[in-house]
Design an enzyme around this catalytic site. Sequence first.
Site, PDB file in Angstrom:
ATOM      1  N   CYS A 225       0.815  -1.218   0.000  1.00 30.54           N
ATOM      2  CA  CYS A 225       0.000   0.000   0.000  1.00 30.54           C
ATOM      3  C   CYS A 225       0.850   1.270   0.000  1.00 30.54           C
ATOM      4  CB  CYS A 225      -0.948   0.004   1.191  1.00 30.54           C
ATOM      5  SG  CYS A 225      -2.194  -1.294   1.069  1.00 30.54           S
TER       6      CYS A 225
ATOM      7  N   HIS B  76      -8.952   4.973  -0.298  1.00 30.66           N
ATOM      8  CA  HIS B  76      -7.666   4.284  -0.405  1.00 30.66           C
ATOM      9  C   HIS B  76      -7.559   3.498  -1.708  1.00 30.66           C
ATOM     10  CE1 HIS B  76      -3.995   2.403   0.555  1.00 30.66           C
ATOM     11  NE2 HIS B  76      -4.404   1.444   1.355  1.00 30.66           N
TER      12      HIS B  76
END
Lengths: 484, 400
Positions: free
Chosen positions: B88, B344
């Site tokens: 991420c 996200h």
Amino acid sequence: MSGIVVYGAYVPRLRLNRAAAVEANAWFNAGLKGLAKGERSMCNWDEDSLTMAVEAARDCLGGTVPDDLKTLAFASTSMPFEDRQNAGILATALNLSEDVVTGDVSSTQRSGTSGLISALKTASLEGGSSLFVAADKRRTKSGSTHELLFGDGAAALLLGSENVIAEFVGSHQLAVDFVDHYRGANEEFDYNWEERWIRDEGYFKIVPRALEGLFKEVDVTPEQIDHFVMPSVMGPVPKRIAKMAGIKVEAVRGNLHAEMGESGTAHALVMLVDLLQEAKPGETILVVGWGQGVDALVFRTTDALAKLSPREGVKGHLARRREETNYNKFLAFNKLVTKEHGLRGELDRQTALTSLYRNKDMITAFLGGECSKCGTVQYPKSNVCVNPNCREFHTQEDHPFADTKATIMNWTADNLTYSMDPPSHFGIVTFAEGGRLLADMTDVDQGTLSVGMTMRMVFRVKEHDDQRGFTKYFWKAAPEHKAA
Amino acid sequence: MASGIKDKVAILGMGCSKFGERWDKNADDLIVEGFQEAIADAGIERDQIDAAWFATAIEEVHVGKSGVPLAEALGLDYIPVTRVENYCASGTEAFRGAVYAVASGAADIALAAGVEKLKDTGYGGLPQRGRGTLNNMFWANSSAPGNFALLASAYQEKHGIRAKDVKNAMAQISVKSHANGAKNPKAHLQKEINMEKVLNAPMIADPIGLFDCCGVSDGSACAIVTTPEIAKSMGKKDLVSVKSLQLAVSNGTEQSHNSWDGSYFMTTRKAAARAYKEAGIDNPRDEISMFECHDCFSITELVTMEDLYLSEEGEAWKDVLDGFYNADGQIPCQIDGGLKCFGHPIGASGLRMLYEMYTQLQGRADKRQLDNPRIGLTHNLGGAPHRNVASISIVGKYDG
């Protein structure tokens, strides 16, 4: 003198309440009502005959594999693989030497006793120790009587000629193609014939013939039998046979129907282990196995029985029970109903067999490493020692983790990830001698985990690859359940 | 000793797409949306870009591998395009690539772009995916919230804090981010929530509830960087320059060695210490004006406040409940709504964090503009607490 040196057993902790199962099926089969008493043992979703066999064998071995162990045999009619030696997986999980001769025994409910006779005779001829394990988890149709009569379980016997607790006196075997039930190749369930015929034409005619043959061969008379171990889902049958054979009716052992049900080909051994846990030295035991014929075995307990260090055995495992009243869960665990697992459950679960083979010591035998330079113990093994102050290359020596106590460092109950029994419990466990693992946790009662809790590592199904019929196994952390 | 990156590279322009459930957009549409804003902001032509770095993490559910999808989406003129992936934290990796290229002199102007199109899976949360043939055989059956939830029990145990206090602080973190996100027109979630709603939400992975989880979104973001000298020569004023870029990567210690207690991120602490040194920051609690941390889950944000040396160990929960990190607090955190509300889209997230710091430093943050911020920090994390990568970027006003 050769015979049984140590016993072990395993009964899954979950016990399906029969009344709950009967209630769920009463609309469909009112005839089940007479069976609405007691409970049957049921595997957790991640248990099968192989995982139960591993646990029974671990109970038997008590953490020590005899140096002279020569053979390992595994008996079951519900093995996870038809063509991949199941005893080979069992041997790897037990971290046995490759030199131990392994074999599967199957195809009949009698395989537990037939295999035991073969193993006893081999041990007697060749010397050394032999491990014999039997386990069964038979799937049954929903709403059937067998669903209520059967249970899941396993037993293990270490055989040898030193420190024998039960001497093998002799045996007799009959092969009779009497088909009371069968399970065809690639069929999921048993097909059964009428019970009255099985009783009258089968049990009452064939078993006495076998016992007649037995008592001609062994230097024991029927009256001398102190304990008569004979599984049968027809409760009164063993007593009638005892009478027919001249065996004391008081000698007939209960079939554990109320506590766990009949555990298939393992059950004669399960009943035997249950008996050995309370038997006295100098007692004579008759064991009968049934299935397209008869196996009859006679043992005599010795003084060594009283000195055997305690095993959980059948009694210990029966005592650590958790009642399950949710019949729907039993159906789901046995894949008798299709649950909506959502799109997350669709992930491809293929196993790279090359990788499994390279890493079988790590995955199946649960071996980690110990640094020969700094002594740090770690899982998994790696080329570099994980001690931040060492980081030496190529210093790892095998270190077994299976029998090491684990302690919960952190944990969670995950409702999001795909699970056969949500929530999925997992967390980091640390091992007493060093090392740690972010481990799946099993047999967890929701809301009972805490940091610092002691766990025991158990060999369980990691995943089922239903697309390819492959079962993946790995080790999980389970609470040390006490009797309840 | 390396001289570090401080003030060697300036941000020429940035862009960010609207984040959210962009049902009507493909990944290339999102890339173009962010890029056109950035190139207009930079005031350059597309062909002035010398090289590009492209971040996308779970490429198997949208663009596939390589740098080609970026070159195709933007019609780049056969310049070098490198695809980067580091869980991420991939977006920050693209930024590092572009910044280092400029700092080295290999490129005058470089592009960092990140995109993720996550809402084509058919379910909420991150896509399920294989983890490697061997890992699949022994890694626990965990989801992302499950992995991060493990922080909570370890944190409580270490500091002797009641579960209820940690849960309340976690809830306040989400309430604060929703309040900030409500002022951000590009945010995925733009609705304020209250403590009661967070605390009563369905449990995802104990103690993480639904509102402790960030949004899973579609979106893209990008940055165009150059040297301060080139930027000034183009007439740019109020430059924002890079003060530090640090990355720390787990080496197996947390996973396999008992020296780590599971209550914090070893990587974040190491990266933060190096980043402050590189930027010349001695006392972060006084010197950092604002920050965007990787608040994938509220518990991550809570422990990260300590790992960034902004709160004392075991004290972050009190700072949170005292409002220290609120928009009107001493160090506003997630002023754009954070991962929690801005969303996200993995490959874009690190660049989205920088986008907010850049926008705030330029005084262009509209309703959420802070009062004269000077130094902004972004913390972009990938993986799980026991096995992860943590990158820290510090940007600030250029004084040269």
